[in-house]
Design an enzyme around this catalytic site. Structure first.
Site, PDB file in Angstrom:
ATOM      1  N   GLY B  45      -7.046   5.562 -12.896  1.00 45.45           N
ATOM      2  CA  GLY B  45      -5.898   6.379 -13.281  1.00 45.45           C
ATOM      3  C   GLY B  45      -5.955   6.679 -14.767  1.00 45.45           C
ATOM      4  O   GLY B  45      -6.045   5.771 -15.579  1.00 45.45           O
ATOM      5  N   ILE B  70      -1.783  -3.881 -12.767  1.00 46.70           N
ATOM      6  CA  ILE B  70      -2.598  -3.545 -13.937  1.00 46.70           C
ATOM      7  C   ILE B  70      -1.756  -2.738 -14.927  1.00 46.70           C
ATOM      8  O   ILE B  70      -1.864  -2.917 -16.139  1.00 46.70           O
ATOM      9  CB  ILE B  70      -3.835  -2.708 -13.523  1.00 46.70           C
ATOM     10  CG1 ILE B  70      -4.609  -3.382 -12.388  1.00 46.70           C
ATOM     11  CG2 ILE B  70      -4.733  -2.431 -14.726  1.00 46.70           C
ATOM     12  CD1 ILE B  70      -5.201  -4.719 -12.683  1.00 46.70           C
ATOM     13  N   ASN B  98      -8.218  10.711 -11.221  1.00 43.12           N
ATOM     14  CA  ASN B  98      -6.870  10.271 -10.849  1.00 43.12           C
ATOM     15  C   ASN B  98      -5.984  10.414 -12.071  1.00 43.12           C
ATOM     16  O   ASN B  98      -6.221   9.803 -13.113  1.00 43.12           O
ATOM     17  CB  ASN B  98      -6.929   8.820 -10.359  1.00 43.12           C
ATOM     18  CG  ASN B  98      -5.586   8.298  -9.885  1.00 43.12           C
ATOM     19  OD1 ASN B  98      -4.816   7.747 -10.673  1.00 43.12           O
ATOM     20  ND2 ASN B  98      -5.287   8.454  -8.612  1.00 43.12           N
ATOM     21  N   ASN B 125      -1.575  11.095  -9.260  1.00 45.85           N
ATOM     22  CA  ASN B 125      -1.008   9.807  -8.841  1.00 45.85           C
ATOM     23  C   ASN B 125       0.507   9.825  -9.007  1.00 45.85           C
ATOM     24  O   ASN B 125       1.020   9.625 -10.099  1.00 45.85           O
ATOM     25  CB  ASN B 125      -1.647   8.691  -9.669  1.00 45.85           C
ATOM     26  CG  ASN B 125      -1.093   7.321  -9.325  1.00 45.85           C
ATOM     27  OD1 ASN B 125      -0.269   7.174  -8.424  1.00 45.85           O
ATOM     28  ND2 ASN B 125      -1.548   6.316 -10.048  1.00 45.85           N
ATOM     29  N   CYS B 128       2.158   5.069  -8.365  1.00 49.55           N
ATOM     30  CA  CYS B 128       1.858   3.748  -8.901  1.00 49.55           C
ATOM     31  C   CYS B 128       3.137   2.908  -8.957  1.00 49.55           C
ATOM     32  O   CYS B 128       4.112   3.307  -9.583  1.00 49.55           O
ATOM     33  CB  CYS B 128       1.262   3.833 -10.297  1.00 49.55           C
ATOM     34  SG  CYS B 128       0.920   2.190 -10.954  1.00 49.55           S
ATOM     35  N   ILE B 190      -3.006   5.521   1.542  1.00 48.98           N
ATOM     36  CA  ILE B 190      -1.818   5.095   0.836  1.00 48.98           C
ATOM     37  C   ILE B 190      -2.169   4.411  -0.490  1.00 48.98           C
ATOM     38  O   ILE B 190      -3.232   3.813  -0.615  1.00 48.98           O
ATOM     39  CB  ILE B 190      -0.983   4.111   1.687  1.00 48.98           C
ATOM     40  CG1 ILE B 190      -1.836   2.943   2.170  1.00 48.98           C
ATOM     41  CG2 ILE B 190      -0.369   4.833   2.844  1.00 48.98           C
ATOM     42  CD1 ILE B 190      -1.083   1.853   2.922  1.00 48.98           C
ATOM     43  N   GLY B 242      -6.695   2.492   2.301  1.00 46.82           N
ATOM     44  CA  GLY B 242      -5.898   1.290   2.487  1.00 46.82           C
ATOM     45  C   GLY B 242      -6.656   0.323   3.377  1.00 46.82           C
ATOM     46  O   GLY B 242      -6.742   0.508   4.587  1.00 46.82           O
ATOM     47  N   GLY B 264     -11.059   0.792  -1.788  1.00 46.45           N
ATOM     48  CA  GLY B 264     -10.507   0.209  -3.011  1.00 46.45           C
ATOM     49  C   GLY B 264     -10.898  -1.235  -3.207  1.00 46.45           C
ATOM     50  O   GLY B 264     -12.035  -1.551  -3.546  1.00 46.45           O
TER      51      GLY B 264
HETATM   52  C1  LIG Z   1      -6.708  -3.232  -9.198  1.00 45.60           C
HETATM   53  C2  LIG Z   1      -6.219  -1.942  -8.629  1.00 45.60           C
HETATM   54  C3  LIG Z   1      -5.959  -0.853  -9.475  1.00 45.60           C
HETATM   55  C4  LIG Z   1      -5.497   0.351  -8.968  1.00 45.60           C
HETATM   56  N1  LIG Z   1      -5.274   1.401  -9.819  1.00 45.60           N
HETATM   57  C5  LIG Z   1      -4.897   2.605  -9.317  1.00 45.60           C
HETATM   58  C6  LIG Z   1      -4.750   3.743 -10.174  1.00 45.60           C
HETATM   59  O1  LIG Z   1      -4.996   3.668 -11.379  1.00 45.60           O
HETATM   60  N2  LIG Z   1      -4.336   4.919  -9.622  1.00 45.60           N
HETATM   61  C7  LIG Z   1      -4.086   5.043  -8.277  1.00 45.60           C
HETATM   62  O2  LIG Z   1      -3.723   6.122  -7.817  1.00 45.60           O
HETATM   63  N3  LIG Z   1      -4.242   3.981  -7.443  1.00 45.60           N
HETATM   64  C8  LIG Z   1      -4.647   2.781  -7.931  1.00 45.60           C
HETATM   65  N4  LIG Z   1      -4.820   1.713  -7.065  1.00 45.60           N
HETATM   66  C9  LIG Z   1      -4.589   1.893  -5.621  1.00 45.60           C
HETATM   67  C10 LIG Z   1      -5.900   2.167  -4.872  1.00 45.60           C
HETATM   68  O3  LIG Z   1      -6.525   3.343  -5.336  1.00 45.60           O
HETATM   69  C11 LIG Z   1      -5.656   2.265  -3.341  1.00 45.60           C
HETATM   70  O4  LIG Z   1      -4.777   3.320  -3.100  1.00 45.60           O
HETATM   71  C12 LIG Z   1      -5.070   1.003  -2.763  1.00 45.60           C
HETATM   72  O5  LIG Z   1      -5.611  -0.129  -3.394  1.00 45.60           O
HETATM   73  C13 LIG Z   1      -5.273   0.884  -1.254  1.00 45.60           C
HETATM   74  O6  LIG Z   1      -6.646   0.812  -0.920  1.00 45.60           O
HETATM   75  P1  LIG Z   1      -7.438  -0.571  -0.667  1.00 45.60           P
HETATM   76  O7  LIG Z   1      -6.634  -1.388   0.310  1.00 45.60           O
HETATM   77  O8  LIG Z   1      -8.774  -0.158  -0.147  1.00 45.60           O
HETATM   78  O9  LIG Z   1      -7.523  -1.255  -1.982  1.00 45.60           O
HETATM   79  C14 LIG Z   1      -5.283   0.480  -7.572  1.00 45.60           C
HETATM   80  C15 LIG Z   1      -5.558  -0.603  -6.719  1.00 45.60           C
HETATM   81  C16 LIG Z   1      -6.021  -1.793  -7.216  1.00 45.60           C
HETATM   82  C17 LIG Z   1      -6.313  -2.935  -6.291  1.00 45.60           C
END
Ligand SMILES: Cc1cc2nc3c(=O)[nH]c(=O)nc-3n(C[C@H](O)[C@H](O)[C@H](O)COP(=O)(O)O)c2cc1C
Ligand SMILES: Cc1cc2nc3c(=O)[nH]c(=O)nc-3n(C[C@H](O)[C@H](O)[C@H](O)COP(=O)(O)OP(=O)(O)OC[C@H]3O[C@@H](n4cnc5c(N)ncnc54)[C@H](O)[C@@H]3O)c2cc1C
Ligand code: FES
Lengths: 259, 303
Positions: B45, B70, B98, B125, B128, B190, B242, B264
């Protein structure tokens, strides 16, 4: 930078109740590993628990890497159950901030509890490069480990303390270190251990203008600098900022971080 | 066998991307995998100006995955454009940025800059859960999403615009429709589910920020359900995510209606998970004699 490898567990040893030493065959990791670096270890093949566990490198011996860990929760419990001959999925060596091995005059190396482990490889590598004074603190006798390993390196001085006096000196390792430094100055302090100990060592080093390298712990996601999870406040620049233990650390100059 | 997909104008060699915030700007994981193999990389992001992020602890493990807070730490778009983008561009993969902000003006100013950069798309985004202002404030309602998206759309004229949505709502089809009606080219989701973990000895939340976003295998069924609902509510393509950790998971999302997927937190457990997911998709295609992966999108038959 680290590599991801499957390592055979060559030898597993319970040092004291709940503390295990693992020797794994990991030439790719051993080749590049430096004192203070750590491993990210997969403890389960089922995906639960989800994250890897960060554990320091205790000893680099040819193609073998040794690490020592205490069973704390579910992850380290599962790790302790892995049998000799089995493969373990490990990423390492990790962390660009390592203990600096170079010529020193007189150094103090201080560790507390499970924090003594990364100091072993360091002490080994400093042998012949500095006058080595090592201070190892434990809560009580039941947790004392690796005294013999440190002794065998050949040190100027080794002090082992327990908080309750159930083994060797009674009290905190830092107090014994301070007393010695008052008599004979050191040009570097290396520290690793629980946060209260690190705070005290850091404050003492700054107050007395002694260079000091400390190793920090923080909860980790990726272990390689991508998730920005393991934040620590870095105060060396113009403005404070969040650095990351897994990448810039785990070893930092004590005065560069706020803990 | 054709694994190519077209995600609202972004032509990807396969449907697998890495999710924002879990992959930095790619440098770290490039030591473990060949970035050229990915369908796309979605960056951390990125905001108009540097953001310091939240205090530690920022991460804790929970059953089924992890919580993070974060707080969108990032060096700002100018730094990204100067240092990370030229490096990323060396790889044969699509780059999606992002984009995050605290106010509509910030989103707009940021996207004005992004519109001129050599990138393949923007993921806005609006979801968040870890920052006080912005994101969630706009992202939970039809009107809120429509408002930001349409303002951004006016300046983001040359790049595909994907709006990333939060699962922390009663009905995700509402914000999804808001994005579509404002001219977004796609929606993604998501983002993380807001959670909390308490240290029972200290009687305090583990995270310094108290709450954090839940991600990992435990959220997958929620993500699949929401992607399905969105696919029935909007016509624009969906980037689903997700809890994905293998090819089967990716296929599930595509059957539910996703054109492409993001991985992710799975990267943390296994840096090679994205490549294994691509392999897993191909295996599924062989097993079921699927010539073109796009042919399975949204083909789930409901009971
Ligand atoms: C450590 C961490 C940092 C993330 N930072 C962002 C971000 O900066 N912008 C964003 O849109 N989503 C962010 N996400 C969300 C992920 O992009 C993703 O939508 C979410 O983790 C679900 O996917 P997953 O279960 O595969 O992790 C973050 C997730 C994690 C775990
Ligand atoms: C750089 C580094 C080096 C380390 N070296 C060693 C070592 O050599 N020997 C040793 O015994 N321990 C070491 N630790 C601590 C060790 O990582 C934790 O004890 C371990 O992760 C606990 O896992 P668990 O599943 O047993 O506990 P749980 O409490 O169930 O773990 C839950 C989550 O919290 C994390 N966590 C819990 N305690 C810590 C902690 N102190 N630091 C970071 N994350 C934590 C776990 O990794 C996991 O993600 C080190 C930690 C770091 C950061
Ligand atoms: S654990 Fe991911 S950045 Fe340090």
């Amino acid at each position: 930078m680290g590599v991801k490898v499957k390592c055979e567990l060559l030898k597993k040893e319970m040092l004291v109740d709940g503390i295990y030493k693992f020797s794994v065959k990991a030439p790719e990791i051993a080749k590049n590993a430096k004192p203070g670096q750590f491993l990210e270890i997969k403890v389960s093949e089922t995906g639960e628990p989800f994250l890897r566990r960060p554990i320091s490198i205790f000893n680099i011996d040819g193609e073998t890497i040794e690490f020592i860990f205490q069973v704390k929760g579910r992850g380290t419990e599962l790790l302790s159950k892995i049998e000799e001959g089995k493969q373990i999925d490990i990423i390492g060596p990790l962390g660009f901030g390592t203990y600096k091995v170079q010529e020193y005059k007189n150094v103090a190396i201080i560790g507390g509890g499970i924090g003594i482990y990364p100091l072993y490889e360091l002490t080994k590598e400093l042998k012949g490069k500095a006058n080595l004074n090592v201070y190892l603190g434990f809560r009580d006798k039941s947790l004392v480990t690796c005294e013999k390993d440190f002794e065998a390196i050949g040190l100027n001085k080794l002090v082992v303390t327990t908080d309750d006096g159930s083994y060797k000196e009674k009290g905190f390792a830092i107090d014994f270190m301070k007393k010695d430094i008052e008599e004979h100055m050191v040009d570097m302090i290396f520290a690793c251990g629980p946060l209260p100990m690190l705070k005290a060592v850091r404050a003492y080093a700054i107050e007395n203008n002694i260079p000091c390298q400390i190793s920090l712990e923080e909860r980790m996601g990726c272990g390689i600098g991508a998730c920005l999870g393991c934040a620590v406040k870095v105060i060396s620049g113009k403005e404070p900022r969040y650095g990351h233990v897994c990448k810039e650390g785990p070893v930092f100059n004590a005065k560069d971080v706020e803990i | 066998m054709n694994t190519e997909v077209n995600l609202c104008g972004i032509k990807m060699k396969n449907p697998v991307t890495v999710a924002s915030g879990t992959f930095g700007y790619g440098r770290e994981y490039s030591e473990f995998i060949d970035l050229n193999k990915l369908g796309a990389i979605i960056t951390k992001g990125t905001s108009l100006k540097l953001r310091p992020g939240n205090p530690a602890p920022r991460i804790c493990e929970v059953p089924g995955g992890m919580l993070n807070s974060i707080g969108l730490q990032n060096p700002g778009v100018e730094y990204f454009a100067e240092f990370d983008l030229p490096w990323l561009r060396k790889f044969d993969t699509k780059i999606i940025v992002n984009a995050c902000g605290s106010t509509i003006e910030e989103y707009v100013d940021l996207c004005r800059i992004l519109n001129k950069l050599d990138i393949d798309g923007v993921e806005l985004n609006l979801s968040c859960p870890n920052v006080k202002a912005g994101c969630l404030a706009f992202g939970t309602t039809y009107q809120g999403v429509k408002e930001v998206t349409s303002q951004v759309r006016k300046v983001l004229t040359d790049k595909p615009l994907i709006v990333k949505l939060t699962p922390n709502v009663t009905d995700i089809t509402e914000p999804a429709k808001g994005a579509e009606d404002a001219g977004a080219d796609g929606v993604s989701g998501i983002n993380t589910l807001l959670g909390m973990k308490i240290d029972i000895d200290k009687r305090r939340p583990v995270l310094a920020n108290n709450t954090g976003g839940f991600s990992g295998p435990g959220v997958k069924s929620v993500g699949v359900r929401m992607v399905y609902q969105m696919s029935k509510a909007v016509k624009i393509p969906i980037l689903g995510m997700g809890g994905i950790t293998c090819g089967e998971d990716a296929i599930e999302y595509m059957l539910a209606g996703a054109t492409a997927v993001s991985i992710g937190s799975g990267n943390f457990a296994d840096p090679e998970v994205s490549i294994k997911t691509i392999d897993g998709i191909e295996k599924y295609m062989k097993k079921h004699n699927i010539e073109d992966i796009s042919s399975i999108i949204g083909t789930v038959q409901m009971n």
